[in-house]
Scaffold this active site. Sequence first.
Site, short mmCIF file in Angstrom:
data_model
loop_
_atom_site.label_atom_id
_atom_site.label_comp_id
_atom_site.label_asym_id
_atom_site.label_seq_id
_atom_site.Cartn_x
_atom_site.Cartn_y
_atom_site.Cartn_z
N GLY A 54 38.88 -12.60 17.53
CA GLY A 54 38.02 -11.30 18.00
C GLY A 54 39.30 -9.79 17.59
O GLY A 54 39.86 -10.48 16.79
N GLU A 55 38.34 -9.27 17.61
CA GLU A 55 39.09 -7.50 17.17
C GLU A 55 38.31 -6.64 17.86
O GLU A 55 37.33 -6.40 18.45
CB GLU A 55 39.00 -7.28 15.51
N GLN A 75 39.65 -1.82 18.27
CA GLN A 75 39.46 -0.76 17.75
C GLN A 75 40.75 -0.56 16.91
O GLN A 75 40.93 -0.24 15.51
CB GLN A 75 39.61 0.42 18.15
N GLY A 83 43.19 -3.43 17.11
CA GLY A 83 43.70 -4.59 16.83
C GLY A 83 43.05 -5.62 17.04
O GLY A 83 41.85 -6.14 16.81
N GLU A 84 43.42 -7.27 17.11
CA GLU A 84 42.88 -8.03 16.54
C GLU A 84 43.48 -9.27 17.63
O GLU A 84 44.55 -9.58 18.12
CB GLU A 84 43.16 -9.07 14.97
N VAL A 85 43.05 -10.15 17.91
CA VAL A 85 43.03 -11.34 18.48
C VAL A 85 43.23 -12.51 17.81
O VAL A 85 41.83 -12.98 17.45
CB VAL A 85 41.97 -11.23 20.76
N ASP A 93 35.32 -7.20 33.79
CA ASP A 93 34.92 -8.69 33.13
C ASP A 93 34.14 -9.97 33.48
O ASP A 93 34.93 -10.28 32.46
CB ASP A 93 35.30 -7.82 31.60
#
Length: 820
Positions: free
Chosen positions: A540-541, A543, A545-547, A673
């Site tokens: 995922g990403e 604003q 950075g990314e995972v 969450d």
Amino acid sequence: LRKVPLLLVVLLLHLSLLYTICRYPLGMHEGTIRDEDITASSQWYDSTGPQYARLQREEGDGAWCPAGLLQPEDVQFLQIDLHKLFFITLIGTQGRHARATGKEFARAYRIDYSRNGERWISWKDRQGRQVIQGNIDTYNVVLKDLRPPIIARYIRVIPVTELPMTVCMRVELYGCIWFDGLASYSIPEGGTIAAPGSPIIYLNDSTYDGFQERLGQLTDGVLGLDDFTQSHQYRVWPGYDYVGWKNESFSTGSVEMEFQFDRQRNFTSMKVHCNNMFSKGVKIFQKVECLFKPRLIVEWESEPVGVSTILDDKNPSARFVTIPLNQRVGKAVLCRFYFADTWMMISEISFQSETTSFITSTRIEEKADDSSTSILVGCLVAIILLLLIIIIIILWKQYVQKRLEKAPRRILEEDAMVRLSFYSYTIVSNQNQIHQSNPTYERVFPLDLEYHQPATLLQKLPELSQSAEDSGKSGRYMGISSGFQNNVPHYAETDIVSLQGVTGNNMYAVPALTVDSLTKKDISVGEFPRQQLRLKEKLGEGQFGEVHLCEADGLLEFLGLSSMELTKQPVLVAVKMLRSNVNKTARNDFLKEIKIMSRLKDPNIIRLLGVCVRDDPLCMITEYMENGDLNQFLSHPPSSSSLTRHYSNLLFMATQIASGMKYLASLNFVHRDLATRNCLVGNSYTIKIADFGMSRNLYSGDYYRIQGRAVLPIRWMAWESILLGKFTTASDVWAFGVTLWEMFTLCKEQPYSLLSDEQVIENTGEFFRSQGRQIYLSQTPLCPNSVFDLMLKCWSRDIKDRPTFDIIHYFLVEQMDCNI
């Protein structure tokens, strides 16, 4: 005005004494039990005095510690004065953690209790054991059921050891007020039934806590089964649930019982739970007569209150028999129960009454002087004024209620007091993520939000259409006016970190003081060689950075956990990576997130394993479970896992989620969450709670977008989080209920799948109004009644009515034990 009959209210209160319901914390943690009410036989230092024995609190040196080494023969105790009789069903204990500097805890303890402070009784379980198993470490809370429960004002917790050692404790008591006011009873000893070839049935009062005038099995909140030869699951003998007497043992044909109360009372009725297994010679009593004694020093009144029952030879079910007591006044009651058959068996007796003050059997004959007349007139005037104020308040409430009932059911301008949040967002074009520039934190403990009357909160709801566009230049979400924020009590008291991490993941809500203390500390994990990370897949990403899903070579050796033959094998990890060109604020936020994550150490929370922060791009390396997230695991189970959907496995996974959330709650962290997408699954159905479901495109449909920018998981959010922006441990409890629902649907359906996002928000307005129009998630075929009842409690309108994660975890562990 609709008046609820007092009898009904008292009956409802009495029902709360049932063992499974009466489990509220009595105030050690919250402080409603005062320091002066907590004493001890000794203390090591002033900073380890009894006032510091509060569960989940770390004032002083973190706990109560008796002086010196505790010897096996020592009797050192912590004493708590509750000031009135309480029905105590549960006790929680904890060692001395003292922010990771403590190492003392009690491996076992026992309990003494007293109702008058003079006579002390040692608690025993249903098998006659006194010692209760305590803690195995300094931090984790251990909850133990008291079976049978205790009715007492004073409690002593006495640590027990087999070897000389230092012991420290923190405790909490759970229960509720003993509304009956029954202080003691005396009854004849029960009998036994011995039939050839059958086990002996003992019908004695096995939990009777004294030889005379005490309390026991008739007040333990446990109702006997229809078949008296069976008992509840306490591993005890047949007949345990009942006290029973044989007709031929009493020449009068009746059993006489005396009940003494805490003070003079006005009695409405008595409820008696009886067995009626007539095929075995057991029936409810034929009639009962009760005498009253206004004061203990006078004789019994001569006129009895009595009732004859209607005997039933068709239905063998146990039942309650209610005896009207005709508002008779007394401090003691003597009742004679007359046999209708060979045996009479009773499992529970309760009284419905009001306390009375200044009611005596004699008349006061003194004449009032002028001063007393003046006082009386003043009191009458004050009462009249008070009644006028009450009437005005009631009329005002009715006026407001009518306005709310006439309001449209959609959340529009005339609706009550709501806004989606008080956040200020930085809006970035062509991005689905948000950066929260001025977020705020709701104090997690105590969970006692006071809900204001709708009259004080009538405000215009922000438009859900153009206002965000209009406010784009200022970055202010939905154009909420400053006047609105000033009129409604602001939900926050301290700053928190962002709702979303800079890489797009969810971010725990953490008290600002905690964040400040963390930023002053070095990162507690090591620098991992960047070249040993191999990218496999982008998860995922966000604003900034990314995972990524990566393989980490030599990670086990880096962590010092591997054996020689496994050292070189790669390990799957999730890597959150910050883009190199981000601003200084995003960079600092990423470093704060690292420091927060590095402090989380729990078997059911994803752990930070290492970092790459010596050069850009900054990275944090976290655990990743081989079976992916729980949502995909349940909806698309591995072909080799035929038992994935078995109830016991679902329960086991739910218990682990509750355990992880209990840990977060103990740190005052709020997840915000919680959902199956944020729970990762390992081998043997192990679960770890994660935080990057928000960043994954796979779950974009689970988040509500405000004008395509800000995202909120509204289908999992408590009503107060959507409408007021309040995020607390109690709102995490709400989300846990929705997560449970997902699991028992095998994640085949999105919560509220038949409602649009706008209708989901509309439904939260119905939860606020609480007029019975709110829509709940429905029970699924896989979900048993007990688990669905837990879900409904998690979705209680009022925060104080939702269970804590301690209670949820304990409940699920019990369900697992019953399922084994």
